[in-house]
Design a protein around this motif. Sequence first.
Motif, PDB file in Angstrom:
ATOM      1  N   TYR A 127       1.922  -1.059  -6.649  1.00 44.68           N
ATOM      2  CA  TYR A 127       1.151  -1.072  -5.411  1.00 44.68           C
ATOM      3  C   TYR A 127      -0.171  -1.795  -5.639  1.00 44.68           C
ATOM      4  O   TYR A 127      -0.683  -1.831  -6.749  1.00 44.68           O
ATOM      5  N   PHE A 157       0.187  -5.690   6.055  1.00 43.53           N
ATOM      6  CA  PHE A 157       0.446  -4.943   4.830  1.00 43.53           C
ATOM      7  C   PHE A 157       1.846  -4.330   4.859  1.00 43.53           C
ATOM      8  O   PHE A 157       2.365  -4.015   5.930  1.00 43.53           O
ATOM      9  N   VAL A 206       3.645  -0.936   3.893  1.00 42.10           N
ATOM     10  CA  VAL A 206       3.175   0.433   3.659  1.00 42.10           C
ATOM     11  C   VAL A 206       4.347   1.357   3.346  1.00 42.10           C
ATOM     12  O   VAL A 206       5.297   1.455   4.125  1.00 42.10           O
ATOM     13  N   ILE A 228     -10.595  -1.506   2.877  1.00 37.87           N
ATOM     14  CA  ILE A 228      -9.429  -2.037   2.149  1.00 37.87           C
ATOM     15  C   ILE A 228      -9.674  -3.492   1.780  1.00 37.87           C
ATOM     16  O   ILE A 228      -9.473  -3.898   0.636  1.00 37.87           O
ATOM     17  N   ILE A 265       0.847  -1.195   0.000  1.00 32.61           N
ATOM     18  CA  ILE A 265       0.000   0.000   0.000  1.00 32.61           C
ATOM     19  C   ILE A 265       0.878   1.240   0.000  1.00 32.61           C
ATOM     20  O   ILE A 265       1.908   1.282   0.673  1.00 32.61           O
ATOM     21  N   LEU A 302      -2.794  -0.899  -3.598  1.00 31.02           N
ATOM     22  CA  LEU A 302      -3.804   0.057  -3.142  1.00 31.02           C
ATOM     23  C   LEU A 302      -3.151   1.408  -2.901  1.00 31.02           C
ATOM     24  O   LEU A 302      -2.017   1.476  -2.422  1.00 31.02           O
TER      25      LEU A 302
END
Length: 121
Positions: free
Chosen positions: A45, A25, A27, A113, A3, A47
Amino acid sequence: MRIILSEDNDILRKSLSFFLESKGFTVDQFADGKDALDAIEANTYDLILTDINMPGISGMEITQYVRQTIGSEIPIIIFTSSGIEQTELDSFDIGANEFIAKPISPAVLLVRINKLLKIRV
């Protein structure tokens, strides 16, 4: 799942990043829209999480760039502290998948998400 989180509020960005990382995740976080856009161009990515109002490039501009210039269908969630309905409608018009008003509930964010990424909790 990777993400990108683009949010200029340091406390919010770091707390959301910590929460999402605790859920498994990866990040990448940025306080500036230009830096986030550079990262989007250079990486893959799953998201995009972005605030609307940021220094450099806004979340709306990031969304437009991803949809129109890159032509990507990557899920995008936009955050804003603006309670203006037109802002939300504009976000959807340019291709955002979700719109979340601040303050952000991490639990609600996670549900959205997971819905976008089709992950079963």
